[in-house]
Design an enzyme around this catalytic site. Structure first.
Site, PDB file in Angstrom:
ATOM      1  N   LYS A  25       0.816  -1.215   0.000  1.00 27.95           N
ATOM      2  CA  LYS A  25       0.000   0.000   0.000  1.00 27.95           C
ATOM      3  C   LYS A  25       0.848   1.262   0.000  1.00 27.95           C
ATOM      4  CE  LYS A  25      -4.206  -2.114   1.600  1.00 27.95           C
ATOM      5  NZ  LYS A  25      -3.779  -3.512   1.877  1.00 27.95           N
TER       6      LYS A  25
HETATM    7  C1  PLP Z   1      -4.471  -4.604   1.417  1.00 28.57           C
HETATM    8  C2  PLP Z   1      -3.725  -5.877   1.347  1.00 28.57           C
HETATM    9  C3  PLP Z   1      -4.139  -6.910   0.491  1.00 28.57           C
HETATM   10  C4  PLP Z   1      -5.391  -6.818  -0.346  1.00 28.57           C
HETATM   11  O1  PLP Z   1      -5.290  -5.836  -1.345  1.00 28.57           O
HETATM   12  P1  PLP Z   1      -6.623  -5.288  -2.046  1.00 28.57           P
HETATM   13  O2  PLP Z   1      -6.176  -4.185  -2.938  1.00 28.57           O
HETATM   14  O3  PLP Z   1      -7.505  -4.808  -0.930  1.00 28.57           O
HETATM   15  O4  PLP Z   1      -7.234  -6.417  -2.788  1.00 28.57           O
HETATM   16  C5  PLP Z   1      -3.350  -8.042   0.425  1.00 28.57           C
HETATM   17  N1  PLP Z   1      -2.240  -8.184   1.184  1.00 28.57           N
HETATM   18  C6  PLP Z   1      -1.825  -7.211   2.023  1.00 28.57           C
HETATM   19  C7  PLP Z   1      -0.608  -7.435   2.838  1.00 28.57           C
HETATM   20  C8  PLP Z   1      -2.545  -6.028   2.128  1.00 28.57           C
HETATM   21  O5  PLP Z   1      -2.124  -5.073   2.956  1.00 28.57           O
END
Ligand code: PLP
Length: 462
Positions: free
Chosen positions: A112
């Protein structure tokens, strides 16, 4: 580029307006009015370029008109300078044609950061130009919150409030949210699960008086600027494995469908992606839906991959918009039905979804086994989310197309599960090694819209 709502009833906005707004006023999500396409030559020319240059070329058509060329290049440079790896998103080989795309070298050790660090810089430039300030409220199942806090801490044009489900995020995730000392950072532990936090956030956006009063802005994965930033690493990874001359497939550990939707846009932009595989944990609404069982909510069951403990995937609405032939009315109707539990996907839309997406799920035991077997066979210690991806990817691996699984978090963010599976303790990178000693600052709060809005109003800077 103009931006339109998936529900067809909100005004068209520029990139900057869509970014500052987040959710559209008809309840929909913003999308570019047209998806820009790159030629095969333009894609081939990305080979060997620095990540930042690839980022500029891929994202420029989406933002031109809102930012200047040099301004946008500087924003990208600042966004990624704090990463702990020069390649930003390096590829590692697991076996003959299965690769890991490491997306955890940013400040909070999860993918993210790619979107959030960029959004922080974009907001700063846009708000300074307007002489404006905003209140950012985010709901997190763990990783979004810390990434948002790292991206916005200390910016004077912004207050950040992060709602997370009390007791349902890992200790590292919690500490990353509660230890920053900046006065514009507010961590709120909500008595509820992630879906409750996300629902409260949606309700705040639909409370126009509150929304306008505090100048609410959203940076959850519904914000198109976040999806945009995630398109870039599909290009960088595919090109380094031979695209556009060779196809590749991706498997994406999925919760809110933001990350994999970025892959879908990369494909529509001309990147030769063969399959996009949705990997879910036991909270498998997306897998059930893509298997033809309709989109019906279940209860969220806490898992060892908590960032994917989601029953309603907000970005799936964007995929539905294209699957239903860009018919905003049809999407609005489905979202109405979802309020009453769920909906069946029409046959035509199902075929459209299956053209791009496959899916699979991993149980808790399979996730633990995959952490262990990945260590044994490939000498890599992976986080539980990544393990869900690897397990599902192996089901879809084909001999002639390289499979790239997105490694979405660093194993040290989820030490309990990793240690249980492997008997190995994953150490934090040295720049964070004092995380457990830093004092925490957090407010526990009821799962109640009035209480949340009240708290926010009382704590924003004048
Ligand atoms: C947010 C997240 C996901 C999922 O991603 P999305 O975009 O919500 O599908 C998977 N793995 C980790 C470690 C995350 O932080």
């Amino acid at each position: 580029m103009k931006y339109i709502s998936t529900r067809g009833q909100a005004p068209e906005l520029t990139f900057e307006e869509a970014m500052l707004t987040g959710l559209a006023r008809d309840g929909g999500l913003y999308l570019p009015a047209e998806i820009p396409v790159m030629t095969q030559d333009e894609i081939a020319a990305l080979a060997g370029l620095p990540y930042e240059e690839i980022a500029f070329r891929v994202m420029w058509p989406y933002v031109s008109g809102s930012f200047g060329e040099d301004e946008f290049k500087e924003i990208i440079a600042r966004a990624y300078e704090g990463f702990g790896h020069d390649a930003r998103a390096p590829l590692k080989q697991l076996n003959e044609n299965h690769f890991l795309l490491e997306l955890f070298h940013g400040p909070t050790l999860a993918f993210k950061d790619f979107a959030m660090q960029l959004i922080g810089q974009l907001f700063q430039v846009a708000l300074n130009r307007r002489g404006d300030r905003v209140t950012i409220v985010g709901a997190t199942s763990g990783d979004t919150g810390s990434a948002a806090i790292e991206a916005f801490r200390g910016l004077d044009a912004v207050d950040v409030f992060i709602l997370f489900p009390h007791g349902r995020v890992s200790e590292v995730q919690r500490r990353q949210m509660t230890t920053p000392a900046d006065s514009n950072v507010h961590a709120l532990a909500v008595d509820g699960d992630f879906d409750d936090c996300q629902a409260a956030l949606k309700d705040m956006f639909n409370d126009f008086e509150f929304r306008d009063g505090v100048k609410l802005a959203g940076v959850n994965s519904i914000n198109f600027a976040r999806v945009l930033a995630q398109i870039v690493y599909y290009f960088s990874a595919a090109v380094s494995l031979g695209a556009p001359h060779r196809k590749v497939s991706f498997t994406v550990p999925t919760g809110n469908f933001g990350d994999i939707f970025a892959g879908y846009l990369a494909k529509r932009m001309g990147l030769p992606i063969d399959r996009l595989v949705v990997a879910t944990n036991q909270n498998d609404i997306l897998h059930r839906c893509l298997s033809g069982e309709g989109y019906f909510k279940g209860d969220t069951i806490p898992s060892i991959s908590p960032s994917m403990d989601i029953q309603v995937s907000s970005n799936f609405e964007r995929a539905l918009y294209y699957a239903y032939g860009e018919d905003g009315r049809a999407v609005a109707q489905l979202m109405d039905e979802l309020k009453n539990g769920g909906f069946n996907v029409s046959q035509g839309a199902m075929e459209a979804l299956r053209e791009s997406f496959d899916s699979g799920r991993a149980s808790e035991d399979e996730t633990l086994e995959t952490i262990k077997s990945t260590l044994d066979h490939s000498a890599e210690l992976v986080c539980p989310h990544t393990a869900v991806g690897i397990k599902v990817a192996e089901e879809y691996r084909a001999a002639d197309v390289p499979m790239i699984t997105l490694a979405t978090a660093h194993p040290a963010k989820f030490p309990a599960a990793v240690e249980k599976a492997s008997d190995m303790h994953p150490p934090l990178p040295s720049r964070m090694s004092d995380l457990y000693e830093r004092p925490e600052r957090v407010t526990r709060i009821a799962n109640d819209l009035g209480a949340l809005e009240d708290h926010i109003k009382r704590h924003i800077a004048e």
